[in-house]
Enzyme design. Structure first.
Site, short mmCIF file in Angstrom:
data_model
loop_
_atom_site.label_atom_id
_atom_site.label_comp_id
_atom_site.label_asym_id
_atom_site.label_seq_id
_atom_site.Cartn_x
_atom_site.Cartn_y
_atom_site.Cartn_z
N TYR A 55 -3.23 -6.61 16.67
CA TYR A 55 -3.28 -5.84 15.45
C TYR A 55 -4.24 -4.79 15.48
CZ TYR A 55 -3.63 -4.41 10.55
OH TYR A 55 -3.60 -3.64 9.40
N LYS B 136 -4.67 -0.34 15.79
CA LYS B 136 -5.14 0.57 14.81
C LYS B 136 -6.16 1.48 15.40
CE LYS B 136 -2.84 -0.73 11.16
NZ LYS B 136 -1.71 0.05 10.50
N ILE C 109 0.90 -1.17 0.04
CA ILE C 109 0.05 0.00 0.07
C ILE C 109 0.96 1.23 -0.02
CG2 ILE C 109 -1.66 1.38 1.34
CD1 ILE C 109 -2.70 -1.70 2.38
N THR D 280 -1.37 -7.39 -0.94
CA THR D 280 -0.10 -7.38 -0.84
C THR D 280 0.57 -8.55 -0.21
OG1 THR D 280 -0.48 -6.43 1.59
CG2 THR D 280 -0.95 -4.98 -0.07
N SER E 90 -4.85 3.14 8.90
CA SER E 90 -5.63 2.28 9.96
C SER E 90 -5.83 1.05 9.48
CB SER E 90 -6.75 3.09 10.66
OG SER E 90 -7.31 2.32 11.50
N SER E 91 -6.93 0.45 9.82
CA SER E 91 -7.64 -0.70 9.29
C SER E 91 -9.04 -0.88 9.59
CB SER E 91 -6.77 -1.99 9.70
OG SER E 91 -7.53 -3.26 9.38
N ASN F 38 2.39 4.78 7.23
CA ASN F 38 1.82 3.50 6.64
C ASN F 38 2.62 2.13 7.08
OD1 ASN F 38 0.79 1.90 4.17
ND2 ASN F 38 2.80 1.56 4.05
N1 LIG Z 1 -2.84 -5.23 3.23
C1 LIG Z 1 -4.03 -4.96 3.91
O1 LIG Z 1 -5.06 -5.79 3.63
C2 LIG Z 1 -4.34 -3.81 4.79
C3 LIG Z 1 -5.58 -3.62 5.33
C4 LIG Z 1 -5.70 -2.83 6.39
C5 LIG Z 1 -4.74 -1.97 6.76
N2 LIG Z 1 -3.43 -2.18 6.27
C6 LIG Z 1 -2.29 -1.40 6.62
O2 LIG Z 1 -1.62 -0.86 5.58
C7 LIG Z 1 -0.31 -0.79 5.94
C8 LIG Z 1 0.59 -1.32 4.77
O3 LIG Z 1 0.22 -2.60 4.51
P1 LIG Z 1 0.73 -3.63 3.68
O4 LIG Z 1 -0.35 -4.75 3.35
O5 LIG Z 1 1.09 -2.74 2.38
O6 LIG Z 1 2.21 -4.31 4.11
P2 LIG Z 1 3.28 -4.90 3.42
O7 LIG Z 1 2.93 -5.13 1.92
O8 LIG Z 1 3.75 -5.96 4.34
O9 LIG Z 1 4.60 -3.63 3.38
C9 LIG Z 1 4.84 -3.27 4.53
C10 LIG Z 1 5.71 -2.04 4.53
O10 LIG Z 1 6.05 -1.58 5.81
C11 LIG Z 1 7.30 -1.38 5.79
N3 LIG Z 1 7.69 -1.76 7.29
C12 LIG Z 1 7.21 -3.02 8.01
N4 LIG Z 1 7.61 -3.10 9.05
C13 LIG Z 1 8.64 -2.01 9.17
C14 LIG Z 1 9.55 -1.75 10.19
N5 LIG Z 1 9.71 -2.33 11.45
N6 LIG Z 1 10.31 -0.70 10.05
C15 LIG Z 1 10.27 0.10 8.92
N7 LIG Z 1 9.46 -0.28 7.89
C16 LIG Z 1 8.77 -1.43 8.09
C17 LIG Z 1 7.91 -2.48 4.92
O11 LIG Z 1 9.46 -2.00 4.42
P3 LIG Z 1 10.44 -3.15 4.35
O12 LIG Z 1 9.83 -4.15 3.17
O13 LIG Z 1 11.48 -2.35 3.72
O14 LIG Z 1 10.85 -3.61 5.58
C18 LIG Z 1 7.04 -2.27 3.81
O15 LIG Z 1 7.24 -1.41 2.94
C19 LIG Z 1 0.01 -1.05 7.37
O16 LIG Z 1 0.09 -0.41 8.29
C20 LIG Z 1 -1.18 -2.17 7.34
O17 LIG Z 1 -1.39 -2.51 8.70
C21 LIG Z 1 -3.21 -3.08 5.34
#
Ligand SMILES: NC(=O)c1ccc[n+]([C@@H]2O[C@H](COP(=O)([O-])OP(=O)(O)OC[C@H]3O[C@@H](n4cnc5c(N)ncnc54)[C@H](OP(=O)(O)O)[C@@H]3O)[C@@H](O)[C@H]2O)c1
Length: 250
Positions: free
Chosen positions: A155, A159, A18, A190, A140-141, A91
């Site tokens: 988790y 949020k 995201i 993702t 958030s979520s 994010n």
């Molecule tokens: N995917 C969903 O369905 C969903 C739904 C609701 C909310 N969200 C929220 O949306 C946001 C992004 O989710 P996503 O699905 O895109 O996740 P993702 O694909 O797992 O990507 C996570 C990103 O956050 C970075 N990250 C994670 N832990 C970190 C840390 N300790 N320090 C620095 N960077 C860190 C990662 O960087 P590196 O890879 O470089 O370490 C990566 O760029 C999150 O806050 C998640 O809770 C996601």
């Protein structure tokens, strides 16, 4: 000229998922984008390259979030490239998906450190860098508003805390014309949701069925909402929880 021309944006966790979608969108809107990453420098560089190929401007900054001093370290890195920020998108985040009896204290502390403490202190130490008229957007979520997946409770609690942060911070930063909002995605395809979406043959269809629109979300579905809030058109929306779940809570 894009609607964000002349602005600088910082998107945490923009190497993948995201965050990458948001960084690319804000780049297309004309902002200069700080593409933050934790461990995946190569992926962050790909995000930067994608923004530049689309005619935008970006740079990568890498700091692992979740330990004391992380926010200050990130801003120090940021300061080497830019002298202020207009749009801060918190994010970066991690999930925990297991029954309560299987979660230990270290894991609980870790998810709160990355998902809540890091955004709080990024703002705390970013107050002097944030420009008046700017934006803080916390990702958030939908799980903060539904008990549909109780194994994600810790988790979801992070949020919920982030949402209170958005609400109260809006009052603190309002006098500077800085808006603060939470954007809450539903299930977005993702790396984070890969296991969930591939857990069984019909896992994808089950996930799609949560949404009133009958599909799994894409990163652009969230990035477009963030783009609106970041733009001048979003100036009167603050302290808000924006549902970007594709109708998964209805
Ligand atoms: N995917 C969903 O369905 C969903 C739904 C609701 C909310 N969200 C929220 O949306 C946001 C992004 O989710 P996503 O699905 O895109 O996740 P993702 O694909 O797992 O990507 C996570 C990103 O956050 C970075 N990250 C994670 N832990 C970190 C840390 N300790 N320090 C620095 N960077 C860190 C990662 O960087 P590196 O890879 O470089 O370490 C990566 O760029 C999150 O806050 C998640 O809770 C996601």
């Amino acid at each position: 000229m894009g609607v964000l021309a002349g602005r600088t944006a910082l998107v945490t966790g923009a190497s993948r998922g995201i965050g990458r979608g948001i960084a690319e969108r804000l780049g297309r809107d004309g902002a200069r984008v700080a593409v933050h990453y934790g461990r995946n420098e190569a992926a962050a560089k790909e995000t930067v390259a994608a923004i530049e190929e689309a005619g935008g401007s970006a740079f990568a900054i890498g700091v692992e979030l979740g330990s004391p001093g992380d926010a200050e370290a990130l801003w120090e890195e940021f300061d080497r490239h830019a002298d202020g920020v207009d749009i801060l998108v918190n994010n970066a985040g991690i999930g925990v998906s297991r029954p309560i009896e299987e979660i230990d204290e270290a894991e609980y502390d870790r998810v709160f450190a990355v998902n809540v403490k890091a955004p709080f202190f990024l703002v705390r130490h970013g107050l002097t860098r944030l420009r008046d008229g700017g934006r803080v957007i916390n990702i958030s979520s939908g799980l903060a508003r539904t008990a549909a997946m109780p194994n994600n409770m810790a988790y979801a609690m992070t949020k919920g805390a982030l949402d209170v942060f958005s609400r109260d911070l809006s009052k603190v930063l309002g006098p500077r014309s800085i808006t603060v909002n939470s954007v809450a995605p539903g299930i977005i395809a993702t790396d984070n949701t890969y296991e969930l979406l591939h857990a069984s043959e019909d896992a994808w269809a089950q996930a799609a069925a949560y949404s009133a629109l009958g599909r799994v979300g894409e990163t652009a579905d969230v990035a477009d909402v963030v783009s609106f809030l970041a733009s001048d058109a979003g100036r009167w929306v603050t302290g808000s929880w924006v549902d970007a779940t594709g109708g998964s809570l209805t």
